[in-house]
Design an enzyme around this catalytic site. Structure first.
Site, PDB file in Angstrom:
ATOM      1  CG  HIS A 157      -2.053  -0.549   1.310  1.00 50.37           C
ATOM      2  ND1 HIS A 157      -2.694  -1.175   2.317  1.00 50.37           N
ATOM      3  CD2 HIS A 157      -3.004  -0.926   0.242  1.00 50.37           C
ATOM      4  CE1 HIS A 157      -3.902  -1.735   1.875  1.00 50.37           C
ATOM      5  NE2 HIS A 157      -4.110  -1.563   0.703  1.00 50.37           N
ATOM      6  CB  CYS A 254      -2.493   0.458   9.050  1.00 51.78           C
ATOM      7  SG  CYS A 254      -1.239   0.098   7.704  1.00 51.78           S
TER       8      CYS A 254
END
Length: 260
Positions: A157, A254
């Site tokens: 990511h 996250c």
């Protein structure tokens, strides 16, 4: 003092993410609570998304949506295990008064894939998101989207390889060059010539999975090489131990969704 920021976090833990790295659930919850409480101590508002036992990865709240100027681009997850999280996040936004909530056609995993500067959206691609999510986001938000190719699977990511340090400008980020293709490195160097470049060791410690409010930078305490460069730029780094959550593949960013 930087203005207070609004965050959304969720507590739930997937103890089966890596059977070779068993998770201490009590310690994981404590680490999550320390992160939540640190935001509040810094003057930020924190909303909690209620956990769902069927959705243990929802602790990684950043993936559930991207919010810019009160508009919400929902998520569409790459893996079926997380698919239902998108609806849970969308329902939370609608229940909390957000009226412009868009359910995307193409795969994107929220702030895992997108980073926000003053006028731009930086967008990662290569492992989880669809390249078609980039024009979809640009059309929805009316902001230029800069696509960046991730080439190292450790940085699956964008938020594992790049962090925006001050979203009031288009100038101040930190990133790990080795996570990106040669062309994307050239784009980043052109757009952000004064960026803080992380070492491989600090990137591997998830040091770029960080959250900055424009003054304080919350990041994993193991990313020791980033602390002094951040101080030299006028930021106050705050190291946190999220080692149990890291076993599930995420750290500070996250676990945090910003409600802009």
């Amino acid at each position: 003092m930087c203005p207070p920021t609004h965050f959304k976090v969720s507590y739930s833990i997937n103890p089966w993410m890596d059977p070779n790295k068993p998770v201490d659930l009590a310690l994981a919850r404590t680490q999550w609570e320390v992160l939540r409480d640190r935001y509040r101590a810094l003057g930020h508002t924190v909303e909690e998304l209620s956990p769902d036992p069927a959705l243990p990865d929802m602790v990684f709240a950043a993936n559930g949506a991207l919010v810019v100027e009160g508009r919400v681009l929902g998520a569409r997850f790459a893996h079926p295990e997380r698919t239902a999280e998108a609806a849970a996040h969308a329902a939370w936004f609608r229940a909390h008064g957000y009226t412009d909530v868009y359910e995307p056609e193409h795969i994107n995993e929220g702030e895992g894939d997108f980073a926000v500067t003053a006028t731009l959206l930086l967008a990662g691609r290569g492992f989880r998101s669809s390249p078609l999510s980039h024009p979809e986001a640009q059309e929805f938000f009316g902001r230029p989207v800069i696509g960046l190719d991730l080439v190292d699977p450790r940085y699956y990511h964008l938020d594992t390889a790049l962090a925006v340090l001050d979203d009031s400008t288009d100038a101040d980020i930190m990133y790990y060059p080795g996570a990106f293709s040669a062309g994307s490195q050239a784009v980043l160097a052109r757009l952000f010539p004064d960026a803080l470049l992380a070492s491989e060791a600090d990137a591997a410690a998830f040091g770029l999975n960080a959250v900055s409010d424009g003054r304080h930078v919350l990041l994993p305490q193991e990313a020791v090489g980033l602390f002094e460069p951040l101080r030299q730029r006028g930021y106050e780094p705050i190291g946190l131990d999220l080692g149990e959550l890291l076993k599930g593949g995420g750290s500070v960013k996250c676990c945090t969704q910003e409600l802009r």
